[in-house]
Write a protein that holds these residues in place. Structure first.
Motif, PDB file in Angstrom:
ATOM      1  N   PHE A  15       1.312  -2.718  -4.588  1.00  0.00           N
ATOM      2  CA  PHE A  15       1.407  -3.864  -4.087  1.00  0.00           C
ATOM      3  C   PHE A  15       0.545  -4.217  -2.736  1.00  0.00           C
ATOM      4  CE2 PHE A  15       5.293  -4.842  -6.291  1.00  0.00           C
ATOM      5  CZ  PHE A  15       6.058  -3.567  -6.577  1.00  0.00           C
TER       6      PHE A  15
ATOM      7  N   TYR B 154       0.051  -6.755   0.496  1.00  0.00           N
ATOM      8  CA  TYR B 154       1.111  -7.625   1.054  1.00  0.00           C
ATOM      9  C   TYR B 154       0.163  -8.145   2.277  1.00  0.00           C
ATOM     10  CZ  TYR B 154       5.220  -6.427  -1.252  1.00  0.00           C
ATOM     11  OH  TYR B 154       6.480  -6.367  -2.337  1.00  0.00           O
TER      12      TYR B 154
ATOM     13  N   TYR C  15       3.318   1.523  -9.520  1.00  0.00           N
ATOM     14  CA  TYR C  15       3.269   0.159  -9.119  1.00  0.00           C
ATOM     15  C   TYR C  15       2.471   0.017  -7.608  1.00  0.00           C
ATOM     16  CZ  TYR C  15       6.297  -1.914 -12.390  1.00  0.00           C
ATOM     17  OH  TYR C  15       6.791  -2.634 -13.752  1.00  0.00           O
TER      18      TYR C  15
ATOM     19  N   GLN D  50       3.747  -0.539  13.149  1.00  0.00           N
ATOM     20  CA  GLN D  50       3.965   0.289  12.162  1.00  0.00           C
ATOM     21  C   GLN D  50       4.072  -0.422  10.858  1.00  0.00           C
ATOM     22  OE1 GLN D  50       6.522   3.508  13.157  1.00  0.00           O
ATOM     23  NE2 GLN D  50       6.012   3.670  15.091  1.00  0.00           N
ATOM     24  N   GLY D  51       4.144   0.321   9.644  1.00  0.00           N
ATOM     25  CA  GLY D  51       4.373  -0.223   8.302  1.00  0.00           C
ATOM     26  C   GLY D  51       6.062  -0.443   8.323  1.00  0.00           C
ATOM     27  N   LEU D  52       6.330  -0.658   6.972  1.00  0.00           N
ATOM     28  CA  LEU D  52       7.819  -0.894   6.667  1.00  0.00           C
ATOM     29  C   LEU D  52       8.430   0.633   6.426  1.00  0.00           C
ATOM     30  CD1 LEU D  52       6.629  -4.019   6.619  1.00  0.00           C
ATOM     31  CD2 LEU D  52       8.532  -4.370   5.378  1.00  0.00           C
TER      32      LEU D  52
ATOM     33  N   GLU E  36      12.370   1.954  -4.586  1.00  0.00           N
ATOM     34  CA  GLU E  36      11.655   1.308  -3.496  1.00  0.00           C
ATOM     35  C   GLU E  36      10.152   1.383  -3.333  1.00  0.00           C
ATOM     36  OE1 GLU E  36      13.797   3.697  -3.566  1.00  0.00           O
ATOM     37  OE2 GLU E  36      13.428   5.340  -2.173  1.00  0.00           O
ATOM     38  N   ALA E  37       9.622   0.610  -2.530  1.00  0.00           N
ATOM     39  CA  ALA E  37       8.237   0.623  -2.458  1.00  0.00           C
ATOM     40  C   ALA E  37       8.178   1.431  -1.021  1.00  0.00           C
ATOM     41  CB  ALA E  37       7.715  -0.718  -2.421  1.00  0.00           C
ATOM     42  N   PHE E  38       6.826   2.234  -1.115  1.00  0.00           N
ATOM     43  CA  PHE E  38       6.718   2.803   0.270  1.00  0.00           C
ATOM     44  C   PHE E  38       5.239   2.336   0.703  1.00  0.00           C
ATOM     45  CE2 PHE E  38       9.448   6.696  -0.122  1.00  0.00           C
ATOM     46  CZ  PHE E  38       9.893   6.540  -1.203  1.00  0.00           C
ATOM     47  N   PHE E  39       5.329   1.877   2.109  1.00  0.00           N
ATOM     48  CA  PHE E  39       4.294   1.437   2.626  1.00  0.00           C
ATOM     49  C   PHE E  39       3.341   2.150   3.524  1.00  0.00           C
ATOM     50  CE2 PHE E  39       5.184  -3.080   2.693  1.00  0.00           C
ATOM     51  CZ  PHE E  39       6.467  -3.349   1.804  1.00  0.00           C
ATOM     52  N   GLY E  40       1.966   1.592   3.322  1.00  0.00           N
ATOM     53  CA  GLY E  40       1.066   2.218   4.466  1.00  0.00           C
ATOM     54  C   GLY E  40       1.239   1.758   5.841  1.00  0.00           C
ATOM     55  N   GLN E  41       0.349   2.251   6.684  1.00  0.00           N
ATOM     56  CA  GLN E  41       0.532   1.710   8.122  1.00  0.00           C
ATOM     57  C   GLN E  41      -0.195   0.440   8.396  1.00  0.00           C
ATOM     58  OE1 GLN E  41       1.904   3.633  10.751  1.00  0.00           O
ATOM     59  NE2 GLN E  41       3.018   4.298   8.756  1.00  0.00           N
TER      60      GLN E  41
ATOM     61  N   ARG F  80      13.984  -6.860  -5.409  1.00  0.00           N
ATOM     62  CA  ARG F  80      13.106  -6.615  -6.574  1.00  0.00           C
ATOM     63  C   ARG F  80      13.914  -7.370  -7.872  1.00  0.00           C
ATOM     64  NH1 ARG F  80       9.538  -1.210  -7.616  1.00  0.00           N
ATOM     65  NH2 ARG F  80       8.246  -2.244  -8.795  1.00  0.00           N
TER      66      ARG F  80
ATOM     67  N   SER G 119       5.136   2.300  -5.628  1.00  0.00           N
ATOM     68  CA  SER G 119       6.504   2.551  -6.154  1.00  0.00           C
ATOM     69  C   SER G 119       6.436   3.402  -7.294  1.00  0.00           C
ATOM     70  CB  SER G 119       7.460   1.398  -6.065  1.00  0.00           C
ATOM     71  OG  SER G 119       7.191   0.789  -7.357  1.00  0.00           O
TER      72      SER G 119
ATOM     73  N   PHE H   6      16.985  -4.344  -1.043  1.00  0.00           N
ATOM     74  CA  PHE H   6      16.652  -3.255  -0.308  1.00  0.00           C
ATOM     75  C   PHE H   6      16.679  -3.875   1.431  1.00  0.00           C
ATOM     76  CE2 PHE H   6      14.745  -0.462  -3.329  1.00  0.00           C
ATOM     77  CZ  PHE H   6      14.388  -1.623  -4.450  1.00  0.00           C
TER      78      PHE H   6
ATOM     79  N   LEU I 276      12.049   2.318   4.684  1.00  0.00           N
ATOM     80  CA  LEU I 276      13.149   1.847   4.015  1.00  0.00           C
ATOM     81  C   LEU I 276      14.368   2.569   4.770  1.00  0.00           C
ATOM     82  CD1 LEU I 276      14.454   0.956   1.244  1.00  0.00           C
ATOM     83  CD2 LEU I 276      14.540   3.193   0.694  1.00  0.00           C
TER      84      LEU I 276
ATOM     85  N   LEU J 157       8.590  -7.454  -6.031  1.00  0.00           N
ATOM     86  CA  LEU J 157       9.143  -6.977  -4.854  1.00  0.00           C
ATOM     87  C   LEU J 157       8.976  -8.145  -3.806  1.00  0.00           C
ATOM     88  CD1 LEU J 157      10.905  -5.136  -3.356  1.00  0.00           C
ATOM     89  CD2 LEU J 157       9.005  -4.057  -2.748  1.00  0.00           C
TER      90      LEU J 157
ATOM     91  N   PHE K  28      -0.858  -5.053   4.270  1.00  0.00           N
ATOM     92  CA  PHE K  28      -0.147  -3.659   3.702  1.00  0.00           C
ATOM     93  C   PHE K  28      -0.593  -3.512   2.435  1.00  0.00           C
ATOM     94  CE2 PHE K  28       1.887  -2.462   7.484  1.00  0.00           C
ATOM     95  CZ  PHE K  28       2.467  -3.789   8.136  1.00  0.00           C
TER      96      PHE K  28
ATOM     97  N   TYR L 225      14.398  -2.928   5.028  1.00  0.00           N
ATOM     98  CA  TYR L 225      13.558  -2.201   5.615  1.00  0.00           C
ATOM     99  C   TYR L 225      13.281  -2.341   6.993  1.00  0.00           C
ATOM    100  CZ  TYR L 225      11.161  -0.959   1.258  1.00  0.00           C
ATOM    101  OH  TYR L 225      11.041  -0.627  -0.112  1.00  0.00           O
TER     102      TYR L 225
END
Lengths: 114, 113
Positions: free
Chosen positions: B33, B35, B31, A42-44, B101-106, A94, B95, A34, A46, A102, B91, A36
């Motif tokens: 995570f 970070y 899932y 801000q966050g990450l 893919e993983a989706f991130f918070g702010q 991943r 997922s 991936f 994709l 990840l 963070f 990002y």
């Protein structure tokens, strides 16, 4: 152990120039890969992903990346940089073993000069 | 869906205090995570869960850190006692299944003074 390496903590290009951000991974099993992007405070988000199938993948904002198994690379490119592309970019793998962990590279900050 | 929601966005606390960071993953994701991001160490994986069960906490720096996921829609990361070196952006990401893919918070920006 699986890891991901991004060459160059900072890359500077002129507006309109080619963007090339490098990513290499180490893995005994083909991973999912991936890219990002992170804008300040801000966050990450994709950009694109490689799972299976076509090795050249296209993402948002005109970015694309090519999975090269023989070189264990997944470099990110964009033909023409725009000022709005200035941000930090992270390559991630991943693990496709039983962990599905990840893991992120150290990041590359892209600077775009007018 | 509103995405991954983290709270608070900013936290300033004094050294020695307990800090609790919260995360609501995207509904249906299995899932989760946690970070930590710092200038020096980049983006570090602290711990992750699958179906609410902690799978790997090898990234948790010390016993002062703990994480829980009591149900599929909520997770916490707790630091007790907090120290100035814990200052970072934390963070949470989620997922769906193992192959996506993983989706991130702010993120939560934590400052320990």
């Amino acid at each position: 152990a699986q890891s991901v390496t991004q060459l160059g903590s900072h890359v500077s290009v002129s507006e309109g120039a080619l963007v090339l951000l490098r990513c290499n991974y180490s893995s005994s099993v083909p991973p999912y890969l991936f890219w990002y992007v992170q804008y300040p405070n801000q966050g990450l988000q994709l950009l694109l992903k490689y799972t299976t199938g076509a090795t050249l993948v296209k993402g948002i904002n005109g970015f694309e990346a090519e999975f090269k198994k023989s070189e264990t690379s997944f470099h990110l490119t964009k033909p023409s940089a725009h000022m709005s592309d200035a941000a930090e970019y992270f390559c991630a793998v991943r693990r496709m073993d039983s962990s599905y962990k990840l893991i992120f590279g150290s990041g590359t900050r892209l600077l775009v000069r007018p | 869906d509103a995405g991954v929601i983290q709270s608070p966005r900013h936290e300033v606390t004094e050294m020695g205090q307990e800090v609790t960071l919260r995360c609501k993953p995207i509904s249906g994701h299995d899932y989760l995570f946690w970070y930590r991001q710092t200038m020096m160490r980049g983006l570090e994986l602290l711990i992750y869960f699958n179906n609410n069960v902690p799978i790997d906490d090898s990234g948790m720096p010390e016993d002062r850190f703990s994480a829980k996921m009591p149900n599929a829609s909520f997770s916490t990361l707790k630091i007790q006692p907090s120290e100035p070196r814990d200052s970072a952006v934390y963070f949470c990401a989620s997922s769906f299944r193992a192959f996506t893919e993983a989706f991130f918070g702010q993120g939560t920006r934590l400052t320990v003074v």
